[in-house]
Every structure is written in C-alpha cells, then in structure tokens.
Design a protein around this motif. Structure first.
Motif, PDB file in Angstrom:
ATOM      1  N   PRO A 193       0.833  -1.205   0.000  1.00  0.00           N
ATOM      2  CA  PRO A 193       0.000   0.000   0.000  1.00  0.00           C
ATOM      3  C   PRO A 193       0.869   1.256   0.000  1.00  0.00           C
ATOM      4  N   LEU A 194       0.551   2.190  -0.858  1.00  0.00           N
ATOM      5  CA  LEU A 194       1.346   3.407  -0.962  1.00  0.00           C
ATOM      6  C   LEU A 194       1.369   4.161   0.359  1.00  0.00           C
ATOM      7  N   GLU A 195       0.268   4.124   1.089  1.00  0.00           N
ATOM      8  CA  GLU A 195       0.225   4.803   2.383  1.00  0.00           C
ATOM      9  C   GLU A 195       1.265   4.226   3.340  1.00  0.00           C
ATOM     10  N   GLU A 196       1.451   2.916   3.323  1.00  0.00           N
ATOM     11  CA  GLU A 196       2.454   2.278   4.182  1.00  0.00           C
ATOM     12  C   GLU A 196       3.851   2.776   3.850  1.00  0.00           C
ATOM     13  N   THR A 197       4.155   2.855   2.560  1.00  0.00           N
ATOM     14  CA  THR A 197       5.466   3.332   2.126  1.00  0.00           C
ATOM     15  C   THR A 197       5.699   4.778   2.543  1.00  0.00           C
ATOM     16  N   LEU A 198       4.715   5.626   2.312  1.00  0.00           N
ATOM     17  CA  LEU A 198       4.874   7.052   2.619  1.00  0.00           C
ATOM     18  C   LEU A 198       4.967   7.297   4.122  1.00  0.00           C
ATOM     19  N   ARG A 199       4.225   6.532   4.922  1.00  0.00           N
ATOM     20  CA  ARG A 199       4.320   6.683   6.384  1.00  0.00           C
ATOM     21  C   ARG A 199       5.705   6.273   6.878  1.00  0.00           C
ATOM     22  N   ALA A 200       6.268   5.216   6.285  1.00  0.00           N
ATOM     23  CA  ALA A 200       7.611   4.783   6.692  1.00  0.00           C
ATOM     24  C   ALA A 200       8.637   5.862   6.373  1.00  0.00           C
ATOM     25  N   LEU A 201       8.550   6.459   5.192  1.00  0.00           N
ATOM     26  CA  LEU A 201       9.472   7.530   4.818  1.00  0.00           C
ATOM     27  C   LEU A 201       9.301   8.738   5.735  1.00  0.00           C
ATOM     28  N   ASP A 202       8.059   9.044   6.072  1.00  0.00           N
ATOM     29  CA  ASP A 202       7.798  10.177   6.962  1.00  0.00           C
ATOM     30  C   ASP A 202       8.369   9.912   8.356  1.00  0.00           C
ATOM     31  N   ASP A 203       8.232   8.689   8.836  1.00  0.00           N
ATOM     32  CA  ASP A 203       8.775   8.353  10.156  1.00  0.00           C
ATOM     33  C   ASP A 203      10.299   8.457  10.163  1.00  0.00           C
ATOM     34  N   LEU A 204      10.945   8.031   9.087  1.00  0.00           N
ATOM     35  CA  LEU A 204      12.403   8.144   9.009  1.00  0.00           C
ATOM     36  C   LEU A 204      12.838   9.606   9.028  1.00  0.00           C
ATOM     37  N   GLN A 205      12.040  10.473   8.401  1.00  0.00           N
ATOM     38  CA  GLN A 205      12.349  11.905   8.448  1.00  0.00           C
ATOM     39  C   GLN A 205      12.145  12.457   9.859  1.00  0.00           C
ATOM     40  N   ALA A 206      11.097  12.022  10.515  1.00  0.00           N
ATOM     41  CA  ALA A 206      10.848  12.478  11.893  1.00  0.00           C
ATOM     42  C   ALA A 206      11.970  12.034  12.823  1.00  0.00           C
ATOM     43  N   GLN A 207      12.557  10.870  12.552  1.00  0.00           N
ATOM     44  CA  GLN A 207      13.663  10.349  13.355  1.00  0.00           C
ATOM     45  C   GLN A 207      15.000  10.996  13.001  1.00  0.00           C
ATOM     46  N   GLY A 208      15.032  11.760  11.910  1.00  0.00           N
ATOM     47  CA  GLY A 208      16.274  12.400  11.488  1.00  0.00           C
ATOM     48  C   GLY A 208      17.219  11.488  10.744  1.00  0.00           C
ATOM     49  N   LYS A 209      16.758  10.297  10.374  1.00  0.00           N
ATOM     50  CA  LYS A 209      17.628   9.368   9.658  1.00  0.00           C
ATOM     51  C   LYS A 209      17.693   9.687   8.168  1.00  0.00           C
ATOM     52  N   ILE A 210      16.647  10.295   7.647  1.00  0.00           N
ATOM     53  CA  ILE A 210      16.676  10.840   6.286  1.00  0.00           C
ATOM     54  C   ILE A 210      16.127  12.262   6.363  1.00  0.00           C
ATOM     55  N   LEU A 211      16.618  13.122   5.484  1.00  0.00           N
ATOM     56  CA  LEU A 211      16.171  14.509   5.498  1.00  0.00           C
ATOM     57  C   LEU A 211      15.077  14.767   4.465  1.00  0.00           C
ATOM     58  N   TYR A 212      15.185  14.124   3.315  1.00  0.00           N
ATOM     59  CA  TYR A 212      14.201  14.278   2.249  1.00  0.00           C
ATOM     60  C   TYR A 212      13.933  12.908   1.635  1.00  0.00           C
ATOM     61  N   ALA A 213      12.759  12.784   1.023  1.00  0.00           N
ATOM     62  CA  ALA A 213      12.399  11.532   0.358  1.00  0.00           C
ATOM     63  C   ALA A 213      12.059  11.803  -1.098  1.00  0.00           C
ATOM     64  N   GLY A 214      12.432  10.848  -1.950  1.00  0.00           N
ATOM     65  CA  GLY A 214      12.138  10.960  -3.367  1.00  0.00           C
ATOM     66  C   GLY A 214      11.827   9.599  -3.952  1.00  0.00           C
ATOM     67  N   VAL A 215      11.634   9.566  -5.257  1.00  0.00           N
ATOM     68  CA  VAL A 215      11.328   8.316  -5.947  1.00  0.00           C
ATOM     69  C   VAL A 215      12.187   8.229  -7.204  1.00  0.00           C
ATOM     70  N   SER A 216      12.112   7.088  -7.866  1.00  0.00           N
ATOM     71  CA  SER A 216      12.855   6.904  -9.114  1.00  0.00           C
ATOM     72  C   SER A 216      11.999   6.115 -10.090  1.00  0.00           C
ATOM     73  N   GLU A 217      11.842   6.658 -11.290  1.00  0.00           N
ATOM     74  CA  GLU A 217      11.080   6.005 -12.352  1.00  0.00           C
ATOM     75  C   GLU A 217       9.633   5.719 -11.946  1.00  0.00           C
ATOM     76  N   TRP A 218       9.002   6.681 -11.273  1.00  0.00           N
ATOM     77  CA  TRP A 218       7.572   6.577 -11.005  1.00  0.00           C
ATOM     78  C   TRP A 218       6.822   7.288 -12.113  1.00  0.00           C
ATOM     79  N   SER A 219       5.653   6.792 -12.424  1.00  0.00           N
ATOM     80  CA  SER A 219       4.827   7.414 -13.452  1.00  0.00           C
ATOM     81  C   SER A 219       4.176   8.676 -12.894  1.00  0.00           C
ATOM     82  N   ALA A 220       3.598   9.476 -13.787  1.00  0.00           N
ATOM     83  CA  ALA A 220       2.911  10.693 -13.364  1.00  0.00           C
ATOM     84  C   ALA A 220       1.747  10.359 -12.425  1.00  0.00           C
ATOM     85  N   ALA A 221       1.014   9.303 -12.739  1.00  0.00           N
ATOM     86  CA  ALA A 221      -0.124   8.912 -11.899  1.00  0.00           C
ATOM     87  C   ALA A 221       0.338   8.466 -10.515  1.00  0.00           C
TER      88      ALA A 221
END
Length: 324
Positions: free
Chosen positions: A128-156
C-alpha cells in the motif's frame, strides 16, 4: 559549479551529480573510483547518488569511505531502496519492514548518521502506498533521512503519492529520478508537468545515454575496445542504443556540438540542464578526466538557435525508447 533547489525544497544540489551505478564497487577499481569522487568534490559537486542494490552495497561503502574525509554538511548523499537485498520474502520492495531495515543498513555502509535524500528505487504495486509514505515520513521524523524521493515513477503514481501525503499530513516527496537524455524523453509528456505542479525536481540518470551521446560509437563500425559496450559486465542497457539510425543521429549532434565549441558530452549535459524541471544530471565516471569534462558543462548555455537545430535532428528519433 552551479546549484539548484531540489524541486520545491530548500536543498541546494549541484547541477552535475556523481552517480555510482555501473562503476563504484563493480567495474571500476576502488582506487580509481575514489579519485573520481575526490575530483568531483574539488570541482564543486555536492550531490552524490548511489543505491543499496548497486553491487549489493559495495557502491555505498566506497562512496561513504571517501566522503567521510569531507565535512558532512558539505555533501548531499542520496541512496535508494526497493530492489532485492537478500533471498527472503521481505528482502525487497517498499514495505515498512524493508524500508526501515535497509535504511539502517545503508547508514552503516555509508558511515553516516543521516541520508540527505532517500529514494524509492521503483514503485511497489504489492505494498500500500500509504504504508510506504508513512515509513518515509517516520524516518524523516527520526532524522535518519532529510528528504524523500522516488525513481522512475509514473505521473499517476507521483500524483497519488502527493494526494495521500496531503490527506494524511505527511512530508512531501521532493524528487524523482528518471532516465532522461536527448534520445529518451518520455517524461516530458506527463511526468514533468505533474512534478512541476507539485514541486518535485528531476535528478535524471543516464543523461549521456550510457555514453552513446559522447560520439564514441559509429554507425557500421566495430564497438571500440575497452568501451562500456564491449564489457559484458556493464553493457546490458547500452545494447538497445546501438542501432545505425540512433548512431547516425548522434553523429549529427556531435557535429553540432563541435560547431558550438564544446564536446559532445558537454553539449548533451547542457541540453538536459536547460530543460524544465531539471534539478541535477547524474553522471558516472571511470576516469577523473571524465569528471572534469562533465563538470565543465555546468556553465554552458545553449542558444535558442542551437537548440532549434538540435530539435530538428532529434525529430528523427521521436518516440525512441531503449531497454533499461
């Protein structure tokens, strides 16, 4: 070196970034790889891109070892997660489990406390996309990553992620890393417009089309010895470019570059950097001379007349897509 904001964020990245896909930890010897990283840093490159899957972590280790010699705040270190890192059923994808575990593993290999840009290497239709985005957000809240991005995702897929982040109050994605060069332009139709609207910058890979745009490969001629195309370890993705129609088009671009007063490589990079929505072009290098040539493209601006001539040449290959 010039710098641009990464999408709508406040992060400044060098317009030329140094990648490590087919070089560090694989085909290029460690000593040469280290020399390329150091020369890039000396020339003002601050954006260094790698991935956990590049030779199963070896590329991260090389990059982290060299960059440890410089002030951490002077570097923007990017890595990725998605591709298999083991044989188990949870050793791949974008589940919370895999993202969290691989972030920790990348931090260890890179020898750092945080990753500047953590990217989903591909889209995972099984999570689920929500699961992925929440994990990335939690890593940012923990300071382990500063920004999140993607690679080769479609416009949709990008639009869906933006919508979910807005609805849940999560931190937004700031970048997409697609293939993009003078020959491969699929992102222009939908990906770039959506990204511009949502403040997502493009940090493109393969801006030189696996070296094809350097002009070293000639139609009807043997593949040069010691080139990427001649190396069975690294030539899988370059083969679909080795068509006479593609190489004939490139020959015309090479002549246009020479008329402009720059090398074909610099011409190709300047073209990419002049397109809408591009934050950085990620190049690979197996020699310091390549790093120097690539970095010099940062200050090159192509005139409207030259761009018009390039577009006329490229029209011959409209719709071309290689295998990657």
């Amino acid at each position: 070196m010039r710098y641009r904001k990464l999408g709508g964020s406040g992060l400044n990245v060098s317009v030329i970034g140094l990648g490590s896909w087919l070089t560090y930890g694989t085909a290029t010897e460690a000593e040469t790889a280290e020399a390329c990283i150091r020369r890039a840093y000396e020339l003002g490159v601050n954006f260094f891109d790698t991935a956990n899957a590049y030779n199963r972590g070896a590329a991260e280790e090389v990059m982290g070892r060299v960059l440890a010699d410089y002030p951490r705040e002077s570097c923007v270190i990017a890595t990725k997660v998605y591709f298999p890192m083991g044989e188990g059923p949870n050793d791949r994808g974008l589940s919370r489990k895999h993202i969290m575990e691989q972030c920790e593993a990348s931090l260890r290999r890179l020898g750092t406390d945080y990753i500047d840009l953590y990217q989903c290497h591909r889209y995972d239709p099984e999570t689920p996309l929500e699961e992925t985005l929440r994990a990335l957000d939690d890593l940012q809240a923990q300071g382990k990553i500063l920004y999140a991005g993607v690679s080769e995702w479609s416009a949709a897929q990008i639009a869906d992620a933006v919508g979910i982040a807005d609805r849940l109050g999560l931190r937004k994605l700031v970048s997409n890393q697609p293939i993009y060069n003078m020959l491969v332009r699929y992102i222009e139709k939908e990906v770039v417009p959506v990204s511009l609207r949502e403040g997502i910058g493009q940090v493109v890979f393969s801006p030189l089309a696996q070296g094809i745009l350097s002009g070293k490969y000639k139609p009807g001629s043997p593949i040069p010895a010691e080139s990427r195309a001649s190396d069975e370890r690294t030539n899988l993705w370059i083969k679909s470019y080795l068509r006479d129609d593609v190489l004939s088009c490139v020959e015309k671009l090479v002549r246009l570059a020479e008329e402009t007063g720059c090398t074909p490589t610099q011409f190709a990079l300047a073209w990419v950097l002049g397109r809408p929505g591009i934050s950085s072009a990620i190049v690979g290098a197996s020699r310091t001379a390549q790093v120097e040539e690539n970095a010099a493209a940062a200050d090159l601006n192509l005139s409207a007349d030259v761009l018009k001539k390039a577009d006329a040449i490229l029209e011959e290959l409209r719709g071309f897509l290689p295998i990657w």
